[in-house]
Design a protein around this motif. Structure first.
Motif, PDB file in Angstrom:
ATOM      1  N   VAL A  29       0.842  -1.198   0.000  1.00  0.00           N
ATOM      2  CA  VAL A  29       0.000   0.000   0.000  1.00  0.00           C
ATOM      3  C   VAL A  29       0.879   1.251   0.000  1.00  0.00           C
ATOM      4  O   VAL A  29       1.817   1.359   0.800  1.00  0.00           O
ATOM      5  CB  VAL A  29      -0.931   0.031   1.227  1.00  0.00           C
ATOM      6  CG1 VAL A  29      -1.978   1.126   1.069  1.00  0.00           C
ATOM      7  CG2 VAL A  29      -1.594  -1.321   1.451  1.00  0.00           C
ATOM      8  N   PHE A  30       0.553   2.199  -0.883  1.00  0.00           N
ATOM      9  CA  PHE A  30       1.327   3.429  -1.038  1.00  0.00           C
ATOM     10  C   PHE A  30       0.499   4.623  -0.579  1.00  0.00           C
ATOM     11  O   PHE A  30      -0.656   4.779  -0.979  1.00  0.00           O
ATOM     12  CB  PHE A  30       1.700   3.647  -2.511  1.00  0.00           C
ATOM     13  CG  PHE A  30       2.491   2.534  -3.139  1.00  0.00           C
ATOM     14  CD1 PHE A  30       3.852   2.676  -3.367  1.00  0.00           C
ATOM     15  CD2 PHE A  30       1.872   1.345  -3.525  1.00  0.00           C
ATOM     16  CE1 PHE A  30       4.581   1.653  -3.959  1.00  0.00           C
ATOM     17  CE2 PHE A  30       2.598   0.323  -4.122  1.00  0.00           C
ATOM     18  CZ  PHE A  30       3.959   0.477  -4.340  1.00  0.00           C
ATOM     19  N   TRP A  31       1.133   5.473   0.249  1.00  0.00           N
ATOM     20  CA  TRP A  31       0.503   6.743   0.632  1.00  0.00           C
ATOM     21  C   TRP A  31       1.429   7.901   0.279  1.00  0.00           C
ATOM     22  O   TRP A  31       2.661   7.786   0.402  1.00  0.00           O
ATOM     23  CB  TRP A  31       0.244   6.806   2.134  1.00  0.00           C
ATOM     24  CG  TRP A  31      -0.817   5.917   2.650  1.00  0.00           C
ATOM     25  CD1 TRP A  31      -2.167   6.138   2.687  1.00  0.00           C
ATOM     26  CD2 TRP A  31      -0.634   4.630   3.266  1.00  0.00           C
ATOM     27  NE1 TRP A  31      -2.827   5.095   3.276  1.00  0.00           N
ATOM     28  CE2 TRP A  31      -1.908   4.142   3.640  1.00  0.00           C
ATOM     29  CE3 TRP A  31       0.492   3.845   3.531  1.00  0.00           C
ATOM     30  CZ2 TRP A  31      -2.083   2.921   4.267  1.00  0.00           C
ATOM     31  CZ3 TRP A  31       0.319   2.627   4.144  1.00  0.00           C
ATOM     32  CH2 TRP A  31      -0.948   2.163   4.508  1.00  0.00           C
ATOM     33  N   ASP A  32       0.837   9.011  -0.110  1.00  0.00           N
ATOM     34  CA  ASP A  32       1.522  10.292  -0.212  1.00  0.00           C
ATOM     35  C   ASP A  32       1.197  11.046   1.074  1.00  0.00           C
ATOM     36  O   ASP A  32       0.016  11.286   1.363  1.00  0.00           O
ATOM     37  CB  ASP A  32       1.028  11.061  -1.439  1.00  0.00           C
ATOM     38  CG  ASP A  32       1.806  12.350  -1.690  1.00  0.00           C
ATOM     39  OD1 ASP A  32       2.162  13.029  -0.706  1.00  0.00           O
ATOM     40  OD2 ASP A  32       2.033  12.690  -2.860  1.00  0.00           O
ATOM     41  N   ILE A  33       2.196  11.407   1.857  1.00  0.00           N
ATOM     42  CA  ILE A  33       1.919  11.982   3.176  1.00  0.00           C
ATOM     43  C   ILE A  33       1.240  13.353   3.082  1.00  0.00           C
ATOM     44  O   ILE A  33       0.723  13.853   4.077  1.00  0.00           O
ATOM     45  CB  ILE A  33       3.193  12.099   4.034  1.00  0.00           C
ATOM     46  CG1 ILE A  33       4.175  13.105   3.432  1.00  0.00           C
ATOM     47  CG2 ILE A  33       3.845  10.743   4.220  1.00  0.00           C
ATOM     48  CD1 ILE A  33       5.287  13.486   4.389  1.00  0.00           C
ATOM     49  N   ARG A  34       1.214  13.939   1.897  1.00  0.00           N
ATOM     50  CA  ARG A  34       0.510  15.212   1.739  1.00  0.00           C
ATOM     51  C   ARG A  34      -1.004  15.010   1.717  1.00  0.00           C
ATOM     52  O   ARG A  34      -1.762  15.966   1.918  1.00  0.00           O
ATOM     53  CB  ARG A  34       0.980  15.916   0.464  1.00  0.00           C
ATOM     54  CG  ARG A  34       2.448  16.333   0.505  1.00  0.00           C
ATOM     55  CD  ARG A  34       2.953  16.754  -0.847  1.00  0.00           C
ATOM     56  NE  ARG A  34       2.923  15.649  -1.807  1.00  0.00           N
ATOM     57  CZ  ARG A  34       3.410  15.726  -3.048  1.00  0.00           C
ATOM     58  NH1 ARG A  34       3.962  16.870  -3.468  1.00  0.00           N
ATOM     59  NH2 ARG A  34       3.350  14.686  -3.856  1.00  0.00           N
ATOM     60  N   SER A  35      -1.435  13.763   1.468  1.00  0.00           N
ATOM     61  CA  SER A  35      -2.863  13.438   1.517  1.00  0.00           C
ATOM     62  C   SER A  35      -3.006  12.030   2.089  1.00  0.00           C
ATOM     63  O   SER A  35      -3.331  11.081   1.373  1.00  0.00           O
ATOM     64  CB  SER A  35      -3.495  13.522   0.121  1.00  0.00           C
ATOM     65  OG  SER A  35      -2.762  12.730  -0.805  1.00  0.00           O
ATOM     66  N   PRO A  36      -2.759  11.892   3.394  1.00  0.00           N
ATOM     67  CA  PRO A  36      -2.644  10.563   4.007  1.00  0.00           C
ATOM     68  C   PRO A  36      -3.962   9.838   4.230  1.00  0.00           C
ATOM     69  O   PRO A  36      -3.963   8.647   4.556  1.00  0.00           O
ATOM     70  CB  PRO A  36      -1.964  10.863   5.339  1.00  0.00           C
ATOM     71  CG  PRO A  36      -2.404  12.247   5.672  1.00  0.00           C
ATOM     72  CD  PRO A  36      -2.497  12.968   4.359  1.00  0.00           C
ATOM     73  N   ARG A  37      -5.064  10.519   4.071  1.00  0.00           N
ATOM     74  CA  ARG A  37      -6.344   9.885   4.384  1.00  0.00           C
ATOM     75  C   ARG A  37      -6.617   8.672   3.500  1.00  0.00           C
ATOM     76  O   ARG A  37      -7.145   7.655   3.957  1.00  0.00           O
ATOM     77  CB  ARG A  37      -7.465  10.915   4.239  1.00  0.00           C
ATOM     78  CG  ARG A  37      -8.803  10.396   4.692  1.00  0.00           C
ATOM     79  CD  ARG A  37      -9.866  11.476   4.691  1.00  0.00           C
ATOM     80  NE  ARG A  37     -11.097  10.990   5.279  1.00  0.00           N
ATOM     81  CZ  ARG A  37     -11.797  11.638   6.178  1.00  0.00           C
ATOM     82  NH1 ARG A  37     -11.367  12.807   6.621  1.00  0.00           N
ATOM     83  NH2 ARG A  37     -12.917  11.153   6.645  1.00  0.00           N
ATOM     84  N   ASP A  38      -6.284   8.774   2.231  1.00  0.00           N
ATOM     85  CA  ASP A  38      -6.523   7.679   1.279  1.00  0.00           C
ATOM     86  C   ASP A  38      -5.208   7.264   0.636  1.00  0.00           C
ATOM     87  O   ASP A  38      -4.349   8.099   0.346  1.00  0.00           O
ATOM     88  CB  ASP A  38      -7.511   8.111   0.193  1.00  0.00           C
ATOM     89  CG  ASP A  38      -8.860   8.507   0.768  1.00  0.00           C
ATOM     90  OD1 ASP A  38      -9.434   7.703   1.515  1.00  0.00           O
ATOM     91  OD2 ASP A  38      -9.313   9.634   0.477  1.00  0.00           O
ATOM     92  N   HIS A  39      -5.070   5.969   0.403  1.00  0.00           N
ATOM     93  CA  HIS A  39      -3.847   5.505  -0.239  1.00  0.00           C
ATOM     94  C   HIS A  39      -3.796   5.980  -1.694  1.00  0.00           C
ATOM     95  O   HIS A  39      -4.831   6.126  -2.355  1.00  0.00           O
ATOM     96  CB  HIS A  39      -3.726   3.978  -0.154  1.00  0.00           C
ATOM     97  CG  HIS A  39      -4.802   3.222  -0.872  1.00  0.00           C
ATOM     98  ND1 HIS A  39      -5.896   2.705  -0.219  1.00  0.00           N
ATOM     99  CD2 HIS A  39      -4.949   2.884  -2.177  1.00  0.00           C
ATOM    100  CE1 HIS A  39      -6.674   2.084  -1.092  1.00  0.00           C
ATOM    101  NE2 HIS A  39      -6.115   2.179  -2.289  1.00  0.00           N
ATOM    102  N   ARG A  40      -2.586   6.203  -2.169  1.00  0.00           N
ATOM    103  CA  ARG A  40      -2.397   6.648  -3.544  1.00  0.00           C
ATOM    104  C   ARG A  40      -2.444   5.466  -4.518  1.00  0.00           C
ATOM    105  O   ARG A  40      -2.910   5.595  -5.647  1.00  0.00           O
ATOM    106  CB  ARG A  40      -1.043   7.365  -3.652  1.00  0.00           C
ATOM    107  CG  ARG A  40      -0.622   7.774  -5.071  1.00  0.00           C
ATOM    108  CD  ARG A  40      -1.520   8.851  -5.654  1.00  0.00           C
ATOM    109  NE  ARG A  40      -1.384  10.089  -4.939  1.00  0.00           N
ATOM    110  CZ  ARG A  40      -0.462  11.019  -5.206  1.00  0.00           C
ATOM    111  NH1 ARG A  40       0.435  10.815  -6.162  1.00  0.00           N
ATOM    112  NH2 ARG A  40      -0.449  12.144  -4.531  1.00  0.00           N
ATOM    113  N   LEU A  41      -1.956   4.313  -4.062  1.00  0.00           N
ATOM    114  CA  LEU A  41      -1.825   3.149  -4.933  1.00  0.00           C
ATOM    115  C   LEU A  41      -1.813   1.907  -4.059  1.00  0.00           C
ATOM    116  O   LEU A  41      -1.419   1.956  -2.890  1.00  0.00           O
ATOM    117  CB  LEU A  41      -0.515   3.255  -5.721  1.00  0.00           C
ATOM    118  CG  LEU A  41      -0.154   2.170  -6.735  1.00  0.00           C
ATOM    119  CD1 LEU A  41      -1.158   2.164  -7.889  1.00  0.00           C
ATOM    120  CD2 LEU A  41       1.255   2.419  -7.267  1.00  0.00           C
ATOM    121  N   GLN A  42      -2.245   0.771  -4.626  1.00  0.00           N
ATOM    122  CA  GLN A  42      -2.258  -0.472  -3.858  1.00  0.00           C
ATOM    123  C   GLN A  42      -2.109  -1.654  -4.800  1.00  0.00           C
ATOM    124  O   GLN A  42      -2.798  -1.742  -5.815  1.00  0.00           O
ATOM    125  CB  GLN A  42      -3.568  -0.581  -3.070  1.00  0.00           C
ATOM    126  CG  GLN A  42      -3.637  -1.781  -2.150  1.00  0.00           C
ATOM    127  CD  GLN A  42      -4.833  -1.744  -1.215  1.00  0.00           C
ATOM    128  OE1 GLN A  42      -4.696  -1.800  -0.010  1.00  0.00           O
ATOM    129  NE2 GLN A  42      -6.032  -1.634  -1.761  1.00  0.00           N
TER     130      GLN A  42
END
Length: 383
Positions: A139-152
């Motif tokens: 699971v990938f998150w961008d910490i600038r928008s942590p609420r939802d994962h960016r990629l999985q």
């Protein structure tokens, strides 16, 4: 052989019977962080090993599993990332006294987090999860928008994801390893999971895996089998060199278990422990003419952690020290001692006891009765 002697030892004021799982740089040159079986995240001074602060007394609700640094060009020092069995990934600022994480991210179905990787330059945090409902995810998150994962990616592994590592130079390339025996290399710029997989290596239940260089990947299984594989170029169909298979390192290196690789300005070493002989060896892994172990230039931690398994090592090149932690609930600091390089193991044990007894830290729990649980026999697969 270059011998290292213990110069300090500390329990970090942990409860009796605690294991210390992992170490990471908190404030480089000043303090290190440790996670342990009491679920705390603690900072300690690299010179004295005295506890500086307890960043979190309860890092994760159901137990902390993994720790890594969030560092890179342009990032502030003191940022750490933890993962837990509660399915949370948390970003901590160790300079804060709040006891609360800066950011929190959650996996689908609250799947336990077993591995982490960070690329601060691109704001990415990646987590590998335990198998839940027939699904193990990267699971990938961008910490600038942590609420939802960016990629999985959810189809590339069918068992626990135990290892993640970014490519040393290619920002969009990530490696994952799993107890399903596979190591995958992905191009993160590709959202379609099938197309994103650049390379698949089938090795065996993965304890550790990673990039030794831009063009070489190592794989280490839970039964200590070790191999080195060339990276593949999807655009080049020419037949390249095959993998180098060392087999069971317990025979190859006269050890009982392997902790990790350790990379520094002096190259890459493999940390291999032997509890019967109370030692831990750092064996150079040399790339020329082909990858091989240089057993004539081993560095040895004399006495190691006695009969207990070492869980993690950290090399502080600024102070020329090695730090270890283990199942005895201790952190130890080590310095090279050229004069002791030729002494026998019995002398090393006597030296270690003398050094430890001269510190003001709690005594090592060498004689306590060890619980016969899964951790003792599968020390790197935290359940």
């Amino acid at each position: 052989m270059l011998a290292f002697r213990p110069v300090a030892s500390s329990s970090l004021s942990l409860p009796s019977g605690s294991y210390i799982y992992s170490l990471a740089a908190a404030l480089p040159g000043l303090s290190l962080a440790a996670i342990s079986s009491d679920d705390s995240l603690r900072l300690f001074d690299v010179r004295s090993l005295q506890v500086v602060s307890v960043t979190a007394g309860s890092t994760h609700e159901n137990g902390v599993t993994t720790l890594t640094e969030y560092s890179g060009v342009g990032t502030e020092p003191g940022l750490l990332v933890t993962g837990g069995r509660d399915g949370k990934v948390r970003l901590w600022d160790v300079r804060s006294a709040s006891g609360k994480p800066m950011l929190e991210m959650t996996t689908a179905k609250n799947a336990a987090v077993l591995s982490l990787a960070c690329r601060a330059e691109t704001n990415f945090i990646v987590a590998g999860t335990e198998l839940v409902s027939s699904q193990a995810a990267v699971v990938f998150w961008d910490i600038r928008s942590p609420r939802d994962h960016r990629l999985q990616y959810v189809e590339s592994h069918n068992d626990d994801v135990t290892e993640l590592q970014f490519h040393p130079t290619q920002e969009s390339v990530l490696l994952s390893g799993s107890t399903d025996g596979l190591v995958n290399v992905y191009d993160m710029t590709i959202t379609d999971e099938d197309d994103a997989v650049l390379q698949v290596i089938n090795h065996g239940s993965i304890h550790h895996a990673g990039f030794l260089s831009e063009h070489a990947i190592y794989t280490l299984s839970h039964d200590e089998s070790f191999s080195i594989h060339p990276t593949t170029d999807p655009d080049n169909t020419a037949q390249g060199p095959g993998p180098i298979r060392f087999g069971d390192l317990r025979q190859h290196l006269s050890c009982e278990y392997v902790v990790q690789t350790l990379t520094s300005g002096q190259g890459t070493h493999l940390a291999a422990g032997n509890t019967t002989e109370k030692r831990l060896d750092l064996v150079p892994l040399m790339p020329n003419p082909q990858w091989q172990f240089d057993q004539s230039n081993v560095s040895r931690l004399l006495g190691a952690h006695g009969e207990e398994i070492i869980r993690s090592l950290y090399l502080d090149e600024q102070w020329g020290s090695i730090f270890t932690c283990g199942e005895d609930g201790l952190v130890r600091a080590w310095k090279p001692d050229d004069a002791s390089a030729g002494q026998d193991d019995q002398g090393a044990a006597h030296q270690e006891e003398a050094v430890t007894s001269n510190t003001k830290m709690p005594q090592a729990k060498k004689d306590r009765k060890k619980p016969k649980d899964e951790k003792r026999f599968r020390p790197y697969h935290i359940k």
